[in-house]
Scaffold this motif. Sequence first.
Motif, PDB file in Angstrom:
ATOM      1  N   MET C   1       0.835  -1.201   0.000  1.00  0.00           N
ATOM      2  CA  MET C   1       0.000   0.000   0.000  1.00  0.00           C
ATOM      3  C   MET C   1       0.876   1.259   0.000  1.00  0.00           C
ATOM      4  SD  MET C   1      -2.901   1.296  -0.149  1.00  0.00           S
ATOM      5  CE  MET C   1      -3.091   3.063  -0.241  1.00  0.00           C
ATOM      6  N   ALA C   2       1.796   1.280   0.940  1.00  0.00           N
ATOM      7  CA  ALA C   2       2.688   2.438   1.030  1.00  0.00           C
ATOM      8  C   ALA C   2       3.540   2.538  -0.226  1.00  0.00           C
ATOM      9  CB  ALA C   2       3.577   2.325   2.264  1.00  0.00           C
ATOM     10  N   TYR C   3       3.971   1.367  -0.685  1.00  0.00           N
ATOM     11  CA  TYR C   3       4.793   1.322  -1.886  1.00  0.00           C
ATOM     12  C   TYR C   3       4.023   1.908  -3.076  1.00  0.00           C
ATOM     13  CZ  TYR C   3       7.997  -0.701  -5.344  1.00  0.00           C
ATOM     14  OH  TYR C   3       8.900  -0.881  -6.361  1.00  0.00           O
ATOM     15  N   ALA C   4       2.753   1.484  -3.174  1.00  0.00           N
ATOM     16  CA  ALA C   4       1.915   1.968  -4.272  1.00  0.00           C
ATOM     17  C   ALA C   4       1.721   3.474  -4.160  1.00  0.00           C
ATOM     18  CB  ALA C   4       0.570   1.249  -4.254  1.00  0.00           C
ATOM     19  N   LEU C   5       1.543   3.960  -2.955  1.00  0.00           N
ATOM     20  CA  LEU C   5       1.341   5.397  -2.751  1.00  0.00           C
ATOM     21  C   LEU C   5       2.568   6.170  -3.213  1.00  0.00           C
ATOM     22  CD1 LEU C   5      -0.596   7.542  -1.629  1.00  0.00           C
ATOM     23  CD2 LEU C   5       0.611   7.354   0.550  1.00  0.00           C
ATOM     24  N   GLN C   6       3.741   5.603  -2.871  1.00  0.00           N
ATOM     25  CA  GLN C   6       4.979   6.246  -3.297  1.00  0.00           C
ATOM     26  C   GLN C   6       5.050   6.316  -4.824  1.00  0.00           C
ATOM     27  OE1 GLN C   6       7.921   7.420  -1.193  1.00  0.00           O
ATOM     28  NE2 GLN C   6       7.775   8.460  -3.158  1.00  0.00           N
ATOM     29  N   GLN C   7       4.669   5.204  -5.481  1.00  0.00           N
ATOM     30  CA  GLN C   7       4.693   5.189  -6.948  1.00  0.00           C
ATOM     31  C   GLN C   7       3.724   6.205  -7.513  1.00  0.00           C
ATOM     32  OE1 GLN C   7       7.182   3.720  -8.023  1.00  0.00           O
ATOM     33  NE2 GLN C   7       7.483   2.713  -6.048  1.00  0.00           N
ATOM     34  N   LEU C   8       2.591   6.333  -6.831  1.00  0.00           N
ATOM     35  CA  LEU C   8       1.585   7.289  -7.283  1.00  0.00           C
ATOM     36  C   LEU C   8       2.174   8.701  -7.280  1.00  0.00           C
ATOM     37  CD1 LEU C   8      -1.483   7.476  -8.040  1.00  0.00           C
ATOM     38  CD2 LEU C   8      -1.864   8.150  -5.682  1.00  0.00           C
ATOM     39  N   ILE C   9       2.854   9.033  -6.183  1.00  0.00           N
ATOM     40  CA  ILE C   9       3.458  10.368  -6.087  1.00  0.00           C
ATOM     41  C   ILE C   9       4.505  10.558  -7.185  1.00  0.00           C
ATOM     42  CG2 ILE C   9       4.903  11.847  -4.651  1.00  0.00           C
ATOM     43  CD1 ILE C   9       3.564  10.520  -2.212  1.00  0.00           C
ATOM     44  N   ASN C  10       5.377   9.569  -7.343  1.00  0.00           N
ATOM     45  CA  ASN C  10       6.406   9.668  -8.381  1.00  0.00           C
ATOM     46  C   ASN C  10       5.787   9.774  -9.760  1.00  0.00           C
ATOM     47  OD1 ASN C  10       8.140   9.297  -6.266  1.00  0.00           O
ATOM     48  ND2 ASN C  10       8.713   7.192  -6.802  1.00  0.00           N
ATOM     49  N   GLY C  11       4.759   8.960  -9.974  1.00  0.00           N
ATOM     50  CA  GLY C  11       4.122   8.936 -11.290  1.00  0.00           C
ATOM     51  C   GLY C  11       3.469  10.262 -11.621  1.00  0.00           C
ATOM     52  N   VAL C  12       2.820  10.864 -10.622  1.00  0.00           N
ATOM     53  CA  VAL C  12       2.153  12.133 -10.883  1.00  0.00           C
ATOM     54  C   VAL C  12       3.176  13.217 -11.214  1.00  0.00           C
ATOM     55  CG1 VAL C  12       0.847  14.012  -9.806  1.00  0.00           C
ATOM     56  CG2 VAL C  12       0.053  11.656  -9.593  1.00  0.00           C
ATOM     57  N   SER C  13       4.290  13.243 -10.458  1.00  0.00           N
ATOM     58  CA  SER C  13       5.246  14.316 -10.736  1.00  0.00           C
ATOM     59  C   SER C  13       5.913  14.115 -12.098  1.00  0.00           C
ATOM     60  CB  SER C  13       6.286  14.448  -9.615  1.00  0.00           C
ATOM     61  OG  SER C  13       6.958  13.230  -9.434  1.00  0.00           O
ATOM     62  N   LEU C  14       6.140  12.859 -12.486  1.00  0.00           N
ATOM     63  CA  LEU C  14       6.676  12.603 -13.825  1.00  0.00           C
ATOM     64  C   LEU C  14       5.640  12.951 -14.893  1.00  0.00           C
ATOM     65  CD1 LEU C  14       8.892  11.401 -15.668  1.00  0.00           C
ATOM     66  CD2 LEU C  14       7.810   9.178 -15.357  1.00  0.00           C
ATOM     67  N   GLY C  15       4.396  12.567 -14.603  1.00  0.00           N
ATOM     68  CA  GLY C  15       3.310  12.807 -15.546  1.00  0.00           C
ATOM     69  C   GLY C  15       3.092  14.284 -15.811  1.00  0.00           C
ATOM     70  N   MET C  16       3.300  15.110 -14.788  1.00  0.00           N
ATOM     71  CA  MET C  16       3.152  16.561 -14.963  1.00  0.00           C
ATOM     72  C   MET C  16       4.143  17.064 -16.020  1.00  0.00           C
ATOM     73  SD  MET C  16       0.904  18.092 -13.001  1.00  0.00           S
ATOM     74  CE  MET C  16      -0.103  17.875 -11.553  1.00  0.00           C
ATOM     75  N   ILE C  17       5.364  16.536 -15.949  1.00  0.00           N
ATOM     76  CA  ILE C  17       6.377  16.946 -16.925  1.00  0.00           C
ATOM     77  C   ILE C  17       5.942  16.555 -18.339  1.00  0.00           C
ATOM     78  CG2 ILE C  17       8.757  16.531 -17.698  1.00  0.00           C
ATOM     79  CD1 ILE C  17       9.543  16.359 -14.755  1.00  0.00           C
ATOM     80  N   TYR C  18       5.476  15.298 -18.484  1.00  0.00           N
ATOM     81  CA  TYR C  18       4.987  14.860 -19.789  1.00  0.00           C
ATOM     82  C   TYR C  18       3.826  15.733 -20.249  1.00  0.00           C
ATOM     83  CZ  TYR C  18       7.692  10.526 -19.433  1.00  0.00           C
ATOM     84  OH  TYR C  18       8.700   9.618 -19.342  1.00  0.00           O
ATOM     85  N   GLY C  19       2.949  16.040 -19.313  1.00  0.00           N
ATOM     86  CA  GLY C  19       1.763  16.824 -19.654  1.00  0.00           C
ATOM     87  C   GLY C  19       2.138  18.184 -20.213  1.00  0.00           C
ATOM     88  N   LEU C  20       3.112  18.828 -19.569  1.00  0.00           N
ATOM     89  CA  LEU C  20       3.540  20.155 -20.024  1.00  0.00           C
ATOM     90  C   LEU C  20       4.054  20.102 -21.465  1.00  0.00           C
ATOM     91  CD1 LEU C  20       5.381  21.557 -16.893  1.00  0.00           C
ATOM     92  CD2 LEU C  20       3.395  22.565 -18.022  1.00  0.00           C
ATOM     93  N   ILE C  21       4.804  19.050 -21.771  1.00  0.00           N
ATOM     94  CA  ILE C  21       5.327  18.941 -23.140  1.00  0.00           C
ATOM     95  C   ILE C  21       4.197  18.568 -24.096  1.00  0.00           C
ATOM     96  CG2 ILE C  21       7.123  17.904 -24.567  1.00  0.00           C
ATOM     97  CD1 ILE C  21       8.514  17.098 -21.952  1.00  0.00           C
ATOM     98  N   ALA C  22       3.320  17.691 -23.621  1.00  0.00           N
ATOM     99  CA  ALA C  22       2.226  17.229 -24.485  1.00  0.00           C
ATOM    100  C   ALA C  22       1.361  18.394 -24.957  1.00  0.00           C
ATOM    101  CB  ALA C  22       1.382  16.200 -23.741  1.00  0.00           C
ATOM    102  N   ILE C  23       1.221  19.416 -24.104  1.00  0.00           N
ATOM    103  CA  ILE C  23       0.417  20.574 -24.512  1.00  0.00           C
ATOM    104  C   ILE C  23       0.994  21.201 -25.773  1.00  0.00           C
ATOM    105  CG2 ILE C  23      -0.211  22.931 -23.863  1.00  0.00           C
ATOM    106  CD1 ILE C  23      -0.541  21.965 -21.031  1.00  0.00           C
ATOM    107  N   GLY C  24       2.317  21.294 -25.820  1.00  0.00           N
ATOM    108  CA  GLY C  24       2.957  21.860 -27.009  1.00  0.00           C
ATOM    109  C   GLY C  24       2.618  21.073 -28.262  1.00  0.00           C
ATOM    110  N   TYR C  25       2.652  19.742 -28.143  1.00  0.00           N
ATOM    111  CA  TYR C  25       2.315  18.905 -29.297  1.00  0.00           C
ATOM    112  C   TYR C  25       0.870  19.121 -29.713  1.00  0.00           C
ATOM    113  CZ  TYR C  25       6.519  16.006 -29.234  1.00  0.00           C
ATOM    114  OH  TYR C  25       7.792  15.554 -29.342  1.00  0.00           O
ATOM    115  N   THR C  26       0.005  19.080 -28.716  1.00  0.00           N
ATOM    116  CA  THR C  26      -1.422  19.083 -29.000  1.00  0.00           C
ATOM    117  C   THR C  26      -1.856  20.431 -29.593  1.00  0.00           C
ATOM    118  OG1 THR C  26      -3.101  17.663 -28.036  1.00  0.00           O
ATOM    119  CG2 THR C  26      -2.916  19.836 -27.085  1.00  0.00           C
ATOM    120  N   MET C  27      -1.260  21.532 -29.081  1.00  0.00           N
ATOM    121  CA  MET C  27      -1.618  22.857 -29.595  1.00  0.00           C
ATOM    122  C   MET C  27      -1.200  23.002 -31.052  1.00  0.00           C
ATOM    123  SD  MET C  27      -1.107  25.935 -26.929  1.00  0.00           S
ATOM    124  CE  MET C  27       0.644  25.790 -26.968  1.00  0.00           C
TER     125      MET C  27
END
Lengths: 275, 436, 304
Positions: C1-27
Amino acid sequence: MAPILTVESLTMRFGGLTAVKDVSFAAAQGAITAVIGPNGAGKTTMFNCITGFYRPTSGSLTLHHGGHGVALHRLAGHRIARAGVARTFQNVRLFAGMTALENLLVAQHRTLMASTGFGIGAVLGLSGYKAAEQAAIRRASTWLEACGLIDRADDPAGSLPYGAQRRLEIARAMCMEPVLLCLDEPAAGLNPRESTALGELLRAIRDGTAADGAPPCSILLIEHDMGVVMGISDHIVVLDHGGKIADGTPAAIRADDKVIAAYLGEGDEDEDGVA
Amino acid sequence: MSLARTRRPALGVALRDAGLAALIAAGLFLPMVGLRTDVGPTGALFLRTRWTDVLLLMLVVFAGRFLVRLWQEWKTERRAPGFSQRIAGPLSRSGRFVAPVFLLLAVLLPVLPGVGRYELDLGILVLTYVMLGWGLNIVVGLAGLLDLGYVAFYAVGAYSYALLAQYFGLSFWICLPLAGLLAAFWGILLGFPVLRLRGDYLAIVTLGFGEIIRLVLLNWVTLTGGPNGISGIARPTFFGLTFTVGGGPGSFAEFFGLEPSPTHRVVFLYYLILALALLTNWVTLRLRRQPLGRAWEAMREDEIACRSLGINITTTKLTAFALGAMFGGFAGAFFATRQAFISPESFTFIESAIILAIVVLGGLGSQLGVAVAALVLIGGFEVFRDLQEWRMLVFGGAMVLIMIWKPRGLVGSRTPTVALGEKRAISASMVAEGRG
Amino acid sequence: MAYALQQLINGVSLGMIYGLIAIGYTMVYGIIGMINFAHGDIFMIGAFLSLIGLLLITSGGLLDGPGAIVLVLALSMAFTALYGWTVERLAYRPLRGSFRLAPLISAIGMSIVLQNYVQVSQGARVKPIEPVVQGGFTIMQEGTFAVQLSTMQILIILTTLVILAIFTWLVTRTRLGRAMRACEQDRKMASLLGIDTDRTISITFVIGAALAAVAGTMYLLRYGVIDFYIGFLVGVKAFTAAVLGGIGSLPGAVLGGLLIGLIETFWSAYFSVQYKDVAAFSILILTLVFMPTGLLGRAEVEKV
């Protein structure tokens, strides 16, 4: 007369919108059947169901050919074409970068492909492909002749004037040797002289006199231009708001109150609009 | 007098433009070139300044922009036809004569005076890309399907041969068709689900597929050796005769009573890839004049119309995809046997990009254009080898420039496959490039 | 459970970076219908410019702490935006209205140019930096495993959210945003209505590049090491994110970015690190095959 196509309780829904609602009619063999109706009546939707570009929500479409019926609503788009239904498009869809002749050869893909041993034999130079191709070119030339395009055979289709492109599209459809030719607003964008010529061509196609060796072909068309429709149709189906409101000979349709009302709006008595 | 009056505003415009460009260049280069990050003695990064370089670059941009602008003004004044228009016509018209000359040169290359080992190796390299370009041309140029992962089939071909030779000891001549078939099989496998996608989506899926293949080759260490690749791949034989350097029994040199020479193998490899490339070309040209090829082109022009004519879009696309993949596979097997060593590094996305660039720069669907583009790009790339790390920079810049200069490629026009009268080339503006 | 929570946090912060770049592509895709292949490399340029900015500021001892980061971010955004503008002006604008493949090849060429330009000007070696933002909180303890939420991750998430809020306001509420959306719908009509389409497209590239610069700065601060080649893989994944979310859709790009970030993180955590990119690409293919319009994309109706 025996029907070539029977449409039974055809319904087509897009999400919540019912574009065609429980329409039934029959198109007779060897006749020109026209489907008319005001804008948004569901003509094109029905047309796309018949030619396999949409799959109807319910109802059946049967092509009667060679003594048995083919359920078109169960076939994939390209199989409907193979069953003998050819079509043209409202906004002409030619292979613009290919010559008129090439366009007509693509239409004979099926026969030519079979004669090449499905591609393999032809690469190796086997089989009677040469003879088959000569025959295909001959058939294409006959149809180019019939449509008055023989001088433009080696020009790219995209460079032809609009009226010629429309005729080429009909020639392309006919090169498939269909039993039913479906035309989507064939007279759109044509001048009166071209429209008259088109009417003559369609009648010749119906009677099998358009080109050498062409058998008679039934025609189903949807059209806005009442002049063309009334002049050449043997039978007219009128759609309004997705449903059928009338079905009969041009004379009967012209006198039908419901049709007049649909075209002119309720209460308007001016008959010129229909004539 | 009048000349001076028309020149002056042009000069002013050009100067102002050049000044602006130099300013922008300053913005671009000040941080990136002017401040270089270097690893210091302690391992930490520090900045080294290079202001003269920035100044130099600004001057270059200023001068370049000034000249381009002046030339543009001059051109609009004169209304002279552009250089590109002047050479496009002759190039496509003279195709009939150019192609045989190229072919003759290619056939005679090994015996031409002054052609040594290096030139032959370069010839082999160029021909490999010509073949890959022709293979991809079937998919992109004729069928209009944008494939950004073509290198995957090249990789499948190369690894098929390497693995079959390594694990089963099969000879090159047995593996060559197998490699082609396996690549075609993978082409169909990928093609089946994705071919209903359109345009850029198809492009990106094929890119993803190419990367997946590369990553699997990289990570499946037990089978493929991972990043270390496969070495010691068997060399091809000439009807059972080997090309061993020392000669000896059963070798090519001994059988023909020749002095053993390493050049024999290179010449043999050269003719092998020439034959493979010509096979690709021959099959393509033949198919183009037949229903299948015509259906490909028709599909590129209008898919919906094709469907209305009873053409099965899926199988037609699949044949193009499989055939293109097969030739990629052949080229891959050749690559493996030539290098005797392969690793995933040879099959990166940049390879796909280069092959696609060759096809587009050459002119979609034009066999001659593709060959010329391969010669120019790959040959040019080799000529500039002294530039070292600047080479790729020049290469990328050339891609951009050629596209701007001739968006439709060197040979953009299309020759009809059949005609009642005389065949006349169809101008590029008429020909569609497909949406699939 | 804790392990999964940690992955969730890591995944979200990585995903934010992808999201920022993805906006450039999509626009860019939305407005001119092309895959801006060089966008991943614009992100890489952004990372390098923030590295240079960071070294400049810290070595000069001008500023420290949050102020330095804001300044680095601003510098990187400004200069990267200039790169975005230049790329569009040089490689894409001359090809406007040309054949579809020409801009794509031009973009691939530009991507090669940018990569090798940075390699030549900054060297091929990887660039490591000392951690700038340290510390964090332990938000959960399960046995010996502690779930960490680092200050850096908070910074990434907060910065991204703030930037996204500003950006959303820009696109939905301003005149510029209206012009952008008009160009997206129908460029010819927009220009007939007096919108300067060339300028609007330029601004789209500028905004896209600025957002990529934010992603580049965050990437540098979070992972502490960059090289000239990071743009390709991150770019492809960000594009995957844009497609997954439904290309043309801005919220979709962020959603897609988050999903790709999460998938990658969880895959690495539970299955295999080596095949994490295979997972990302497989997701891409599966999405396109079964859901061609992405999660939030509009269906393209085929007119016959």
